[in-house]
Scaffold this active site. Sequence first.
Site, PDB file in Angstrom:
ATOM      1  N   ASP A   1      32.888  54.460  61.982  1.00 55.26           N
ATOM      2  CA  ASP A   1      31.724  53.630  62.289  1.00 55.26           C
ATOM      3  C   ASP A   1      30.933  53.412  61.008  1.00 55.26           C
ATOM      4  O   ASP A   1      30.591  54.381  60.302  1.00 55.26           O
ATOM      5  CB  ASP A   1      30.829  54.302  63.323  1.00 55.26           C
ATOM      6  CG  ASP A   1      31.363  54.178  64.740  1.00 55.26           C
ATOM      7  OD1 ASP A   1      32.077  53.199  65.017  1.00 55.26           O
ATOM      8  OD2 ASP A   1      31.071  55.063  65.560  1.00 55.26           O
TER       9      ASP A   1
ATOM     10  N   ASP B   1      28.551  49.608  75.266  1.00 52.37           N
ATOM     11  CA  ASP B   1      27.416  50.441  74.860  1.00 52.37           C
ATOM     12  C   ASP B   1      26.701  51.065  76.041  1.00 52.37           C
ATOM     13  O   ASP B   1      26.196  52.189  75.946  1.00 52.37           O
ATOM     14  CB  ASP B   1      26.437  49.606  74.039  1.00 52.37           C
ATOM     15  CG  ASP B   1      27.090  49.044  72.799  1.00 52.37           C
ATOM     16  OD1 ASP B   1      27.293  49.805  71.845  1.00 52.37           O
ATOM     17  OD2 ASP B   1      27.430  47.846  72.794  1.00 52.37           O
TER      18      ASP B   1
ATOM     19  N   GLU C   1      35.933  50.736  70.644  1.00 51.75           N
ATOM     20  CA  GLU C   1      36.160  52.164  70.880  1.00 51.75           C
ATOM     21  C   GLU C   1      37.591  52.560  70.518  1.00 51.75           C
ATOM     22  O   GLU C   1      38.081  53.591  70.968  1.00 51.75           O
ATOM     23  CB  GLU C   1      35.849  52.555  72.335  1.00 51.75           C
ATOM     24  CG  GLU C   1      34.569  51.978  72.901  1.00 51.75           C
ATOM     25  CD  GLU C   1      33.315  52.366  72.116  1.00 51.75           C
ATOM     26  OE1 GLU C   1      33.432  53.194  71.208  1.00 51.75           O
ATOM     27  OE2 GLU C   1      32.237  51.848  72.424  1.00 51.75           O
TER      28      GLU C   1
ATOM     29  N   GLY D   1      28.147  68.014  57.155  1.00 47.00           N
ATOM     30  CA  GLY D   1      27.504  69.268  57.546  1.00 47.00           C
ATOM     31  C   GLY D   1      27.210  70.203  56.386  1.00 47.00           C
ATOM     32  O   GLY D   1      26.716  71.329  56.610  1.00 47.00           O
TER      33      GLY D   1
ATOM     34  N   ARG E   1      45.514  55.764  63.027  1.00 45.94           N
ATOM     35  CA  ARG E   1      44.407  56.467  62.372  1.00 45.94           C
ATOM     36  C   ARG E   1      44.890  57.793  61.787  1.00 45.94           C
ATOM     37  O   ARG E   1      45.609  58.545  62.452  1.00 45.94           O
ATOM     38  CB  ARG E   1      43.316  56.718  63.413  1.00 45.94           C
ATOM     39  CG  ARG E   1      42.045  57.365  62.914  1.00 45.94           C
ATOM     40  CD  ARG E   1      41.189  57.727  64.116  1.00 45.94           C
ATOM     41  NE  ARG E   1      39.853  58.150  63.774  1.00 45.94           N
ATOM     42  CZ  ARG E   1      39.065  58.859  64.588  1.00 45.94           C
ATOM     43  NH1 ARG E   1      39.509  59.208  65.788  1.00 45.94           N
ATOM     44  NH2 ARG E   1      37.854  59.204  64.226  1.00 45.94           N
TER      45      ARG E   1
END
Length: 542
Positions: A358, A471, A188, A257, A240
Amino acid sequence: MPGYVALVLHAHLPYVRHPEHARSLEERWLFEALWECYLPLLGVLDRLAADRVVAPLTLSVSPPLLAMLRDELLLRRFEDHLGRHAALAARVEARFAGSGFAAAAAFYRARLAGAASAWAALGGDVPGALLRHAAAGRVELLTTAATHAYLPGLLPTPASIRAQIRLGRRAFAALTGAPEPRGFWLPECAYAPGIDADLAAAGVRFTVLDAHALALAAPAPSAGASVPVRSPAGVACFGRDRDSAREVWSRDAGYPGHPVYREFYRDVGLDLPERELDGEVGPGGARLMTGLKLHRVTGPGPDKAPYDPARASAQARADAAAFVARREAALASIRGGPWAGAPGRAAAAPPILVAPYDAELFGHFWLEGPEFLEHALRGLAASDRAVPIALGAYLERHPPAEVVAPAASTWGEGGFGAYWTGPSAARLWRHAHHAERAVLGALSRRRGAGGLPGRALDQAIRELLLLQSSDWAFMMSAGDMVPYAEARTRAHAARARRLAGLAQEPSAAPADVAWLDALCALDPFLAELSGPALQDAFDPWR
C-alpha cells in the site's frame, strides 16, 4: 543473467467528499495522505530523476483517489488543512524549544513547509506530476476497479464485475488523459477463478496475485512465484514475494517496528492540552491525530522516548541497504533453478521478486518509509544482481509461457475472503446485491434515455459503484469507523434504489428534480462518464 526486483505501490483511498461539513473528519484521510505520502513520493521520484538514477517503479492509482485529486473543493480544503497544521507545528516547535523533543518538533515544522513548497511547485496537480514521471519511464501507472470493489464478493452478480473492471479503466483514462493501462491491480489483491477471463476481455494484460494463489494453483508453477505465469484466459500473473512483504509489513519483524523509528500512536493531538491545539479537535472536543508525533517506537511498552529524526534517517538508509542485500541473496538462491535452464533445454525467464505494498504505508504509518524507498531504489539501481524493473517492462522482455489456474486468494488477514465477506461485514452484501438488481432492472428498461431519466440512471450506476467499495467491509471487519461505513452503505443503497425508480417514472415531481440535482452535486464521482460510457459497462463481453 541478473534477476529482477519490482517495487509495486498501490495508492487508494475511499471516495470521501462532504461539502455539507466545513471540516469533515473523514476528508482528513486524503489530506494526511497528501502531505505524508504522495508529496514525499513525488519528492523521491524528483530526486532520482535529478540524479539520473534509473529505478522504475510500478504504481497503481485508484479512480476514487484520482477523482479526489481532481476535485477543486477538496484541493482547496487541503490547502487550508496544510496551513492550519503548519501553524500548529510552529506552535509545537516553540513549546518544546530546548527540550528533548525540540529536534522532532523542528522536523515537523520543516516537513510541513516542504510539503507546502512542493504543492505550490506542482500547482496542486499530483496526477499531472505522476504522468510526467510515467512519460519519462520512471513510473509505470496501473489502475484498479472503479471503486476498489472486492471482486470475489460480486461473483453472484457478474455484471458488476464487468462494470467495475471496465469503468476502472475508463475512469483512469478520463481522469488522466492517458490510455487505459495494460496492468490492473486487483483490489485487496483478491482473485477467484474466472476473474481472469473478465480481465482478459477488458484488455488487461497483467496483474499481481498473492504468493499462495500460485502455490495452490493447478498445476503448481514449476518456478513457484519467482516468474510470472499465464492464467487460463491468458493474463500474466505475477506472484507476491513473501519475504519482501514480511520485512516491511510484519508488526514484529518488519522494518517499521525498529525502536528508533517514529511511533505512530503517540500524537500531539492526543497528548497536548486542548487550548494548545489551535482548534485541531473534533466535535465536542474529541481528540484527533494531527500527524505531529514526537515520540519514537522505543519498545513494546507505553513509555516512549523522544523521536530523533537523524537517527531514524540513518536507520532508514541501513534498512534499505539490508533490503537490497536480501533481494540479491534471494535471487542468488534461485540461480540454478528452472530459470537457468536444465541440460538440453533453453533457459527460462530470469526470476523477478515482486514487492507490492500500500502506498500509504510509506510516510503515514511508517514516517521514514519514503526515505527507505528512495534508498532501496538507489541500491537496486546500483546492483548488477537485483535490477529494478517495472512489471510491464519485464513482460515485454519475458512473456510467460507456463499456464496455470491460480487459486482463490487475497493479501488480507487469513489469505482468503473472510475479512470482506465474513460475519463482521456480511450484512452489507445484501444491500449491494439488492441495489444491483434495481439498477440493472432500470438499465434494461431505460438504457439510452435522455433528460431526467437518463441522468437518474447514470447517477444510480455511480451510487451502486460507491456502494460496492471494499472499504466499507474493511472498516466493519477492522472495527474502525464502523458507524461511518454503515452510514455510507445505507446511503448509497437507498440512493441507488430511489434513482433506479426515478429513471423509470414517466415524469418527475419538482422535488425529485431538486433532489437529483443536489445529489449529483454532492457525489460527483465519475461525472466525467455518462450515457453509454457508464451504461454499457455491465454488458456481456463480446
